[in-house]
Write an enzyme that holds these catalytic residues in place. Structure first.
Site, mmCIF file in Angstrom:
data_model
loop_
_atom_site.group_PDB
_atom_site.id
_atom_site.type_symbol
_atom_site.label_atom_id
_atom_site.label_comp_id
_atom_site.label_asym_id
_atom_site.label_seq_id
_atom_site.Cartn_x
_atom_site.Cartn_y
_atom_site.Cartn_z
ATOM 1 N N SER A 147 42.425 35.549 45.079
ATOM 2 C CA SER A 147 41.024 35.566 45.496
ATOM 3 C C SER A 147 40.121 34.708 44.625
ATOM 4 O O SER A 147 39.209 34.034 45.131
ATOM 5 C CB SER A 147 40.495 37.001 45.510
ATOM 6 O OG SER A 147 41.275 37.811 46.357
ATOM 7 N N HIS A 202 36.590 37.276 41.418
ATOM 8 C CA HIS A 202 36.031 36.489 42.516
ATOM 9 C C HIS A 202 34.767 35.772 42.062
ATOM 10 O O HIS A 202 34.568 34.585 42.359
ATOM 11 C CB HIS A 202 35.668 37.394 43.704
ATOM 12 C CG HIS A 202 36.822 38.179 44.241
ATOM 13 N ND1 HIS A 202 36.672 39.132 45.223
ATOM 14 C CD2 HIS A 202 38.146 38.151 43.951
ATOM 15 C CE1 HIS A 202 37.856 39.665 45.494
ATOM 16 N NE2 HIS A 202 38.753 39.093 44.737
#
Length: 283
Positions: A147, A202
């Site tokens: 991610s 992220h």
């Protein structure tokens, strides 16, 4: 079937397209881990193969564990917990990776993906260790998934061409800058959830993607560390190479060269332009 495997192998390993390479590597590793996990389960073993594996390839949140598992700053971004985890990551990588590749080079894609994953992981670990609210659970937190690397690609594309639009079901045409912003807000709001480490990774990846494009627009390409250096060759010249000489350099020429530096950077100047600039600085 044989031709299908040959086509896939070519796209992943020989096509030179980094988008196919990273999607292929992530999917292959997920399939291998999942298949081995199924056989371990069918054997009646109480061991969870995936949990055991993640103890070695996932990024630990605790600073004290990093010296032993320093390599996990790289390995963690190629493994996923379940089918939905990898599905959404690879869809995001495919959609935004194609936009990225429409405007930039393979070398830059490799850099943003790897650097985004690396920085995102370290950003999450640093954040988790700074704030005392996470101190009691540090040894139980492992970060895994692509991610952060994918977010770096998403934010790089959104920063480079913010008004580029894609079609979304129920929404129609949407500018990618708004999609990136929604991703960022959702991850920020998820810092207090059970997946705080993932959300922080992220955010770190997003910051790297944004910073890379801003630096690139200012004339500095960090991905040059991946640039292949040409092999040195000894060439014999019977006649010496003559450098261009300039009797005078006009102000208009200097202005054009300075404009080119401001838009593309000094490295984009030709040898002649550099000579002119040097000549003008001596006059």
């Amino acid at each position: 079937m044989n031709n299908t495997f040959k086509d896939l192998r070519f796209k992943i390993f020989k096509s030179g397209n980094p988008l196919f390479f990273y999607i292929g590597i992530n999917v292959l590793l997920f399939l291998v881990v999942s298949i081995i996990g199924i056989f371990v389960f069918l054997s009646g073993s109480a061991l969870s193969f995936k949990s055991w594996l993640f103890e070695y390839v996932a990024l630990p949140a605790s600073f004290t564990q990093l010296p032993e598992r320093f390599y996990t700053t790289f390995t963690y971004m190629f493994f996923h917990t379940d089918i939905f985890h990898i599905l959404f990551n690879m869809l995001g990588l495919y959609w935004f990776g194609n936009i990225f590749m429409n405007f930039l080079q393979s070398r830059q894609f490799h850099f943003v993906y790897i650097a985004g994953g690396f920085f995102g992981g370290l950003f999450a670990v640093a954040f988790l260790n700074i704030f005392p609210v996470f101190s009691d659970s540090l040894f139980n937190i492992n970060i895994v998934g692509a991610s952060a690397a994918v977010m770096a690609i998403i934010f790089a594309a959104a920063t480079l061409v913010p008004n580029y639009t894609i079609m979304l079901l129920f929404f129609g045409e949407v500018k990618i800058k708004w999609i990136a912003l929604v991703y960022f807000i959702l991850d920020f709001l998820s810092i207090g959830s059970s997946n705080a480490g993932g959300s922080l990774a992220h955010i770190g990846g997003a910051l790297l993607g944004f910073a890379y494009i801003k630096s690139l627009q200012n004339g500095s390409d960090w991905s040059k560390i991946f640039e292949r250096k040409p092999k040195l060759k000894v060439v014999k010249n019977e006649q010496p190479i003559k450098k261009p000489t300039f009797k005078g350099v006009s102000q208009n020429e200097i202005d054009e060269i300075l404009d080119k530096i401001s838009t593309s950077g000094y490295d984009k100047l030709t040898t002649t332009e550099k000579e002119k600039l040097f000549k003008a600085s001596k006059d």
